[in-house]
Each structure stands twice: as C-alpha cells, then as structure tokens.
Design an enzyme around this catalytic site. Structure first.
Site, PDB file in Angstrom:
ATOM      1  N   PHE A 179       0.709  -1.129   0.159  1.00  0.00           N
ATOM      2  CA  PHE A 179       0.041   0.024   0.107  1.00  0.00           C
ATOM      3  C   PHE A 179       0.823   1.126   0.091  1.00  0.00           C
ATOM      4  CE2 PHE A 179      -2.408   2.884   3.301  1.00  0.00           C
ATOM      5  CZ  PHE A 179      -2.967   3.509   2.331  1.00  0.00           C
ATOM      6  N   THR A 236       3.618 -11.033  -1.130  1.00  0.00           N
ATOM      7  CA  THR A 236       3.174 -11.881   0.068  1.00  0.00           C
ATOM      8  C   THR A 236       1.512 -11.372  -0.487  1.00  0.00           C
ATOM      9  OG1 THR A 236       2.629 -10.095   1.339  1.00  0.00           O
ATOM     10  CG2 THR A 236       4.531 -11.470   1.760  1.00  0.00           C
ATOM     11  N   THR A 239       9.975 -11.539   9.113  1.00  0.00           N
ATOM     12  CA  THR A 239       9.992 -10.281   8.217  1.00  0.00           C
ATOM     13  C   THR A 239      10.540  -9.095   8.945  1.00  0.00           C
ATOM     14  OG1 THR A 239       8.476 -11.232   6.829  1.00  0.00           O
ATOM     15  CG2 THR A 239       8.918  -9.091   6.738  1.00  0.00           C
ATOM     16  N   THR A 296       6.091   2.920  12.948  1.00  0.00           N
ATOM     17  CA  THR A 296       4.746   3.256  13.160  1.00  0.00           C
ATOM     18  C   THR A 296       4.361   3.859  14.535  1.00  0.00           C
ATOM     19  OG1 THR A 296       2.756   2.015  13.829  1.00  0.00           O
ATOM     20  CG2 THR A 296       4.536   0.677  14.127  1.00  0.00           C
ATOM     21  N   ASP A 297       3.419   4.618  14.822  1.00  0.00           N
ATOM     22  CA  ASP A 297       3.159   5.211  15.879  1.00  0.00           C
ATOM     23  C   ASP A 297       2.753   4.012  17.123  1.00  0.00           C
ATOM     24  OD1 ASP A 297       0.531   4.549  15.046  1.00  0.00           O
ATOM     25  OD2 ASP A 297      -0.229   6.476  15.260  1.00  0.00           O
ATOM     26  N   GLU A 298       2.461   2.904  16.325  1.00  0.00           N
ATOM     27  CA  GLU A 298       2.002   1.816  17.534  1.00  0.00           C
ATOM     28  C   GLU A 298       3.010   1.305  18.621  1.00  0.00           C
ATOM     29  OE1 GLU A 298      -0.261  -1.595  16.213  1.00  0.00           O
ATOM     30  OE2 GLU A 298      -1.420  -0.286  14.954  1.00  0.00           O
ATOM     31  N   LYS A 341      -7.980  -3.814   6.025  1.00  0.00           N
ATOM     32  CA  LYS A 341      -7.766  -2.712   6.906  1.00  0.00           C
ATOM     33  C   LYS A 341      -9.053  -2.061   6.983  1.00  0.00           C
ATOM     34  CE  LYS A 341      -3.143  -3.739   7.498  1.00  0.00           C
ATOM     35  NZ  LYS A 341      -2.259  -2.949   6.859  1.00  0.00           N
TER      36      LYS A 341
HETATM   37  P1  NAD Z   1       1.379  -3.540   3.449  1.00  0.00           P
HETATM   38  O1  NAD Z   1       1.040  -4.786   4.157  1.00  0.00           O
HETATM   39  O2  NAD Z   1       0.442  -2.965   2.389  1.00  0.00           O
HETATM   40  O3  NAD Z   1       2.628  -3.900   2.402  1.00  0.00           O
HETATM   41  C1  NAD Z   1       3.731  -4.635   2.741  1.00  0.00           C
HETATM   42  C2  NAD Z   1       4.625  -5.030   1.577  1.00  0.00           C
HETATM   43  O4  NAD Z   1       5.901  -5.673   1.945  1.00  0.00           O
HETATM   44  C3  NAD Z   1       3.971  -5.795   0.565  1.00  0.00           C
HETATM   45  O5  NAD Z   1       4.080  -5.399  -0.754  1.00  0.00           O
HETATM   46  C4  NAD Z   1       4.450  -7.271   0.922  1.00  0.00           C
HETATM   47  O6  NAD Z   1       4.467  -8.134  -0.206  1.00  0.00           O
HETATM   48  C5  NAD Z   1       6.118  -6.875   1.447  1.00  0.00           C
HETATM   49  N1  NAD Z   1       6.596  -7.877   2.127  1.00  0.00           N
HETATM   50  C6  NAD Z   1       6.038  -8.639   3.359  1.00  0.00           C
HETATM   51  N2  NAD Z   1       6.876  -9.300   3.626  1.00  0.00           N
HETATM   52  C7  NAD Z   1       8.035  -9.146   2.987  1.00  0.00           C
HETATM   53  C8  NAD Z   1       9.362  -9.909   2.919  1.00  0.00           C
HETATM   54  N3  NAD Z   1       9.682 -10.715   3.813  1.00  0.00           N
HETATM   55  N4  NAD Z   1      10.233  -9.584   2.210  1.00  0.00           N
HETATM   56  C9  NAD Z   1       9.814  -8.475   1.321  1.00  0.00           C
HETATM   57  N5  NAD Z   1       8.866  -8.086   0.996  1.00  0.00           N
HETATM   58  C10 NAD Z   1       7.804  -8.315   1.830  1.00  0.00           C
HETATM   59  O7  NAD Z   1       1.918  -2.458   4.375  1.00  0.00           O
HETATM   60  P2  NAD Z   1       1.650  -0.758   4.586  1.00  0.00           P
HETATM   61  O8  NAD Z   1       0.500  -0.667   5.079  1.00  0.00           O
HETATM   62  O9  NAD Z   1       2.048  -0.517   2.930  1.00  0.00           O
HETATM   63  O10 NAD Z   1       3.003  -0.538   5.388  1.00  0.00           O
HETATM   64  C11 NAD Z   1       4.346  -0.240   4.868  1.00  0.00           C
HETATM   65  C12 NAD Z   1       5.048  -0.099   5.975  1.00  0.00           C
HETATM   66  O11 NAD Z   1       4.711   1.212   6.733  1.00  0.00           O
HETATM   67  C13 NAD Z   1       5.212  -1.182   7.154  1.00  0.00           C
HETATM   68  O12 NAD Z   1       6.506  -1.172   7.495  1.00  0.00           O
HETATM   69  C14 NAD Z   1       4.328  -0.415   8.105  1.00  0.00           C
HETATM   70  O13 NAD Z   1       4.588  -0.995   9.528  1.00  0.00           O
HETATM   71  C15 NAD Z   1       4.472   0.855   8.267  1.00  0.00           C
HETATM   72  N6  NAD Z   1       3.319   1.817   8.562  1.00  0.00           N
HETATM   73  C16 NAD Z   1       2.063   1.502   8.070  1.00  0.00           C
HETATM   74  C17 NAD Z   1       0.954   2.251   8.369  1.00  0.00           C
HETATM   75  C18 NAD Z   1      -0.253   2.078   8.022  1.00  0.00           C
HETATM   76  O14 NAD Z   1      -1.403   2.614   8.291  1.00  0.00           O
HETATM   77  N7  NAD Z   1      -0.600   1.182   6.873  1.00  0.00           N
HETATM   78  C19 NAD Z   1       1.356   3.432   9.297  1.00  0.00           C
HETATM   79  C20 NAD Z   1       2.440   3.404  10.027  1.00  0.00           C
HETATM   80  C21 NAD Z   1       3.307   2.824   9.482  1.00  0.00           C
HETATM   81  O1  DAU Z   2      -1.146   3.427  13.678  1.00  0.00           O
HETATM   82  C1  DAU Z   2      -0.402   2.956  12.627  1.00  0.00           C
HETATM   83  C2  DAU Z   2      -0.913   1.269  12.310  1.00  0.00           C
HETATM   84  O2  DAU Z   2      -2.058   1.590  11.556  1.00  0.00           O
HETATM   85  C3  DAU Z   2       0.140   0.842  11.164  1.00  0.00           C
HETATM   86  O3  DAU Z   2       1.244   0.579  11.839  1.00  0.00           O
HETATM   87  C4  DAU Z   2      -0.441  -0.510  10.672  1.00  0.00           C
HETATM   88  O4  DAU Z   2       0.353  -1.180  10.007  1.00  0.00           O
HETATM   89  C5  DAU Z   2      -1.685  -0.423  10.129  1.00  0.00           C
HETATM   90  O5  DAU Z   2      -2.422  -1.730   9.972  1.00  0.00           O
HETATM   91  C6  DAU Z   2      -2.830   0.270  11.051  1.00  0.00           C
HETATM   92  O6  DAU Z   2      -3.101  -0.483  12.316  1.00  0.00           O
HETATM   93  P1  DAU Z   2      -4.708  -0.544  12.926  1.00  0.00           P
HETATM   94  O7  DAU Z   2      -4.621  -1.712  13.567  1.00  0.00           O
HETATM   95  O8  DAU Z   2      -4.760   0.894  13.750  1.00  0.00           O
HETATM   96  O9  DAU Z   2      -5.374  -0.643  11.307  1.00  0.00           O
HETATM   97  P2  DAU Z   2      -6.803  -1.383  11.228  1.00  0.00           P
HETATM   98  O10 DAU Z   2      -7.111  -0.782   9.867  1.00  0.00           O
HETATM   99  O11 DAU Z   2      -6.548  -2.716  11.308  1.00  0.00           O
HETATM  100  O12 DAU Z   2      -7.796  -0.826  12.332  1.00  0.00           O
HETATM  101  C7  DAU Z   2      -8.038   0.510  12.534  1.00  0.00           C
HETATM  102  C8  DAU Z   2      -9.003   0.736  13.766  1.00  0.00           C
HETATM  103  O13 DAU Z   2     -10.152   0.101  13.507  1.00  0.00           O
HETATM  104  C9  DAU Z   2      -8.440  -0.326  15.128  1.00  0.00           C
HETATM  105  O14 DAU Z   2      -8.812   0.416  16.272  1.00  0.00           O
HETATM  106  C10 DAU Z   2      -9.420  -1.389  14.819  1.00  0.00           C
HETATM  107  C11 DAU Z   2     -10.529  -0.919  14.289  1.00  0.00           C
HETATM  108  N1  DAU Z   2     -11.085  -2.129  13.335  1.00  0.00           N
HETATM  109  C12 DAU Z   2     -10.369  -2.770  12.374  1.00  0.00           C
HETATM  110  C13 DAU Z   2     -10.962  -3.605  11.473  1.00  0.00           C
HETATM  111  C14 DAU Z   2     -10.237  -4.468  10.451  1.00  0.00           C
HETATM  112  C15 DAU Z   2     -12.579  -2.347  13.416  1.00  0.00           C
HETATM  113  O15 DAU Z   2     -13.281  -1.835  14.242  1.00  0.00           O
HETATM  114  N2  DAU Z   2     -13.029  -3.135  12.782  1.00  0.00           N
HETATM  115  C16 DAU Z   2     -12.376  -3.944  11.922  1.00  0.00           C
HETATM  116  O16 DAU Z   2     -12.998  -4.965  11.057  1.00  0.00           O
END
Ligand code: NAD
Ligand code: DAU
Length: 361
Positions: free
Chosen positions: A22, A48, A114, A140-142, A204
């Site tokens: 993403f 993946t 990973t 991440t903020d987590e 998500k």
């Molecule tokens: P995503 O799950 O959409 O994408 C992850 C990508 O990594 C995929 O293309 C997958 O194929 C690849 N991948 C997974 N395992 C791998 C491996 N072993 N070797 C090579 N490639 C591999 O994730 P995202 O939401 O795009 O998040 C990207 C980064 O940002 C992550 O590090 C996540 O922790 C961080 N992040 C995400 C969010 C969010 O809200 N999505 C917020 C803060 C930080």
């Molecule tokens: O805060 C940053 C993080 O945000 C990233 O590090 C993670 O990679 C990313 O996946 C995201 O994590 P969250 O757990 O916050 O995202 P998610 O979209 O899974 O959930 C957002 C909120 O919504 C969380 O409080 C859980 C809730 N939720 C989620 C799902 C999938 C629901 O209530 N119902 C659902 O079906």
C-alpha cells in the site's frame, strides 16, 4: 514539485523494500510523478498476499530504465546481499513488513521473521556497501503503546508496544538505532499514524468498510467503536518520507501524523454517508444500518495521537489533505477500481475474512 537539497539524493540507486504494498507503491508513484528523483529505483518485494505488482504497472512501462522490480525475501541474507551488490545500492527506504495487527495476533511467526530478521539482514547489507548514504526505516506510532484521554506521542515517548506486530516493529526500530550508534550507519526513522488512500489492501478498516458498504455486507466495528486513530492520507506520508530521505538529519527520528483523531465509529459512519451519496443515491436504507458491533481485538490499543512538531518546524512538512477530502478521494478511488479490488481478493483473502469474522448476521 519537491526539490531535493544540494549534495542530494535525486540521482542515485535507491532500494525500496515492500514497494508493491500500500504505502510503498504510493511512495514509488509519488517519487516518479511528483519529485525531482532521477536515479534508479529497485523495488524489492516478496509479493505476499499484501503485495501487488500491478499497482505499479504504468510506472514500469513509463520508466523501464529507472524502475526495476525484484521479487525476494528481505529475511534471506544471500538474496539481499546480491541485490545490494548487483544494483550498487546507495540508499534504502524500508517499507517491507507484515503490517496487519489482527494477523499478528493469530500468527505472529511471519512478523518476527520479516519485521525483525528482515530488517537485520538489510542493515547488514547496507553496512557492507562502500558509499552508502542513508537507511530510512518506516515505522509506526504503535510502538509507543496506547494513550489515555490526554497527551500525544512525541519522538521522546518511551516505547511500550502491546501486540506482536507493534513489538516486532519496536524491535526493528531498536536494531536500526543500534546500527547507527555502534557502526555509524547513516539512518533515519519515521513513526507514522494510520494511513488511508488508494491501493490499501481491503482487510484494513477503511477499504474494508467501503467495499462492504458497497456490497451491502455487515460493517464490523470492534468493541464499542470508541477507539481513536489519527488518520493521514497516504500521499502526505509519502511526501514526509521523501523530505526525510533528502533533508532529514542522519541519526534522527521524525513523528508523522494527520492531526485527525477520530473514533472508529465516526470513520465508519462517514464512509457510509459517502458511499450512499456517491454510489447508492436511490437506496431505501442507509448503509449505516449495516454497522455491527463485533468482538473486540485482544489487547486493542485505545488511542493514538501524534505530535508532529519536529518535522513541521525542521522540515516544513504538514498534511495537505483533510479527512473529508481524503476520504472522498479514497471512496471514489475504490469505486473506480473494481478490477483491482477483484484481483487482490484472492482465495487467501477470502479464507482470512471467513476465519476472522465468522458469520456476521
Ligand atoms: P502492506 O502490508 O500493504 O505492504 C507490505 C509490503 O511488504 C507488501 O508488498 C509485501 O509483499 C511486502 N513484504 C512482506 N513481507 C516481505 C518480505 N519478507 N520480504 C519482502 N517484502 C515483503 O503494508 P503498508 O500498510 O504499506 O505498510 C508499509 C510500512 O509502513 C510497514 O513497515 C508498516 O509497518 C508501516 N506503517 C504502516 C501504516 C499504515 O497505516 N498502513 C502506518 C504507519 C507505518
Ligand atoms: O497506527 C499505525 C498502524 O495503523 C500501522 O502501523 C499498521 O500497519 C496499520 O495496519 C494500522 O493499524 P490498525 O490496527 O490501527 O489498523 P486497522 O485498519 O486494522 O484498524 C483501525 C482501527 O479500526 C483499529 O482500532 C481496529 C478497528 N477495526 C479494524 C477492523 C479491520 C474495526 O473496528 N473493525 C475492523 O474490521
């Protein structure tokens, strides 16, 4: 267009890990379309269930000399080293991760491999490069844990991860800092809040709710729906990363957030309104009638909020998109990309949805 600084990073060999996911795919698109980056970009991704090379098909066709895709596992030392040598990697932007909290609760193994081992292998490979410039680690903020009513996460907040995903990300952050301190590897780290926007995998919250509402399926809200996230449109995150990569100071950490704290229930209701307005103007009943409160996520963090004063004052960054415009663009994107949605909903995705939610009435 964002210009990079003198002595800059615009014409070098950049390895992007996880660039088929993403945020990674949005970042690569952003780099080619909206910055002066003129070097070669190697997208290293295992593909993946969360990775989809079709996200960047047009970039591949438009920039065949400057965009290279390599399929591989960041936890595989030999392949990682070979890629660094072959493409003479000078900088890394490290996105690759297992990223879904719920999956980490059900099966943490891949998260350890990973997120921790993979980051370690990349750091080792970077260390062995001669003219290495920068390792930027996307976190991440987590890692900071869960907030009460007050306060925000700053760069100084102590780490307190509370689920296997955030613990694995915290471990990777510690490794990155250790390599900077011990071996003087030039690193930067960013800790960002929840992203949303095009190409987000539909497990998500935001894309799941958009698609379920469009299809008249139940809209699962965990617990009481009062958990708070700080939402950021993905392109704003990409811009911040590029600024840090090109102008950020080695050794520093930057928090990135949207200043958009909302309860989950608010987000779900807003999506319902947008879907009804944009796709179901003649429907008899509002999509919000599909909302179902389901069992809470174990150990569910209550509230995240990011203080991004540092990146605002030092790198002049702030989000451009507000929640209303960002959510509207996101709903429109999913409405206009049904082929993409169908393509990513593999058998594996359907199995996850069935296992995780069971039968929702
Ligand atoms: P995503 O799950 O959409 O994408 C992850 C990508 O990594 C995929 O293309 C997958 O194929 C690849 N991948 C997974 N395992 C791998 C491996 N072993 N070797 C090579 N490639 C591999 O994730 P995202 O939401 O795009 O998040 C990207 C980064 O940002 C992550 O590090 C996540 O922790 C961080 N992040 C995400 C969010 C969010 O809200 N999505 C917020 C803060 C930080
Ligand atoms: O805060 C940053 C993080 O945000 C990233 O590090 C993670 O990679 C990313 O996946 C995201 O994590 P969250 O757990 O916050 O995202 P998610 O979209 O899974 O959930 C957002 C909120 O919504 C969380 O409080 C859980 C809730 N939720 C989620 C799902 C999938 C629901 O209530 N119902 C659902 O079906």
């Amino acid at each position: 267009m964002i210009q990079s600084h003198e002595g800059n990073q615009h014409d070098h060999n950049l390895l992007v890990t996880g660039g088929a996911g993403f945020i990674g795919s949005n970042f690569i698109r952003y780099l080619f379309e909206q910055t002066d980056f003129s070097g070669r970009l190697i997208n290293f991704d295992l593909l993946t269930y969360a990775g989809n090379p079709a996200n960047l098909q047009d970039i591949q066709e438009l920039y065949p000399e400057r965009y290279v895709f390599v399929r591989g596992d960041i936890a595989d030392a030999a392949t990682v080293k070979a890629v660094f040598r072959r493409y003479d990697i000078e900088s890394v932007c490290h996105f690759a991760a297992e990223s879904h909290v719920d999956r980490s609760i059900k099966s943490p193994d891949r998260f350890i491999q990973t997120n921790i081992v993979g980051t370690f292998q990349l750091l080792e490979a970077a260390l062995s490069q001669k003219a290495f410039r920068r390792f930027h680690h996307i976190s991440t903020d987590e890692v900071f844990g869960s907030l009460g009513h007050d306060g925000m996460f700053t760069e100084e907040t102590a780490y307190q991860p509370r689920n296997p995903y955030s613990a694995s990300k915290a471990s990777s952050d510690h490794l990155v800092r250790a390599y900077a301190n011990t071996y003087s590897l030039p690193v930067t780290i960013s800790n960002c809040s929840n992203n949303y926007g095009p190409y987000q995998f539909p497990e998500k919250l935001i894309p799941l709710i958009i698609l379920n509402a469009l299809e008249g399926k139940p809209l699962p809200v965990y617990g009481d729906g009062k958990h708070i996230r700080d939402w950021l449109y993905v392109t704003d995150h990409c811009q911040a990363i590029w600024l840090i990569l090109t102008r950020g100071v080695a050794g520093e950490t930057y928090n990135i957030g949207g200043m958009t704290e909302r309860e989950n229930l608010y987000i779900v209701q807003r999506i319902c309104e947008l879907v009804d307005e944009l796709a179901r103007p003649d429907a008899d009943r509002p999509s919000s009638e599909l909302i179902r409160f389901v069992e809470d996520r174990p150990g569910h963090d209550r509230r995240y909020a990011i203080d991004f004063t540092k990146i605002r004052t030092e790198l002049d960054w702030q989000p451009r998109e507000d929640l209303d415009s960002g959510l509207k663009q996101t709903v429109e994107w999913y409405l206009g990309h049904r082929d993409w949605v169908n393509q990513v909903r593999t058998g594996e995705y359907r199995t996850w949805i069935k296992d995780h939610y069971g039968e929702m009435k």
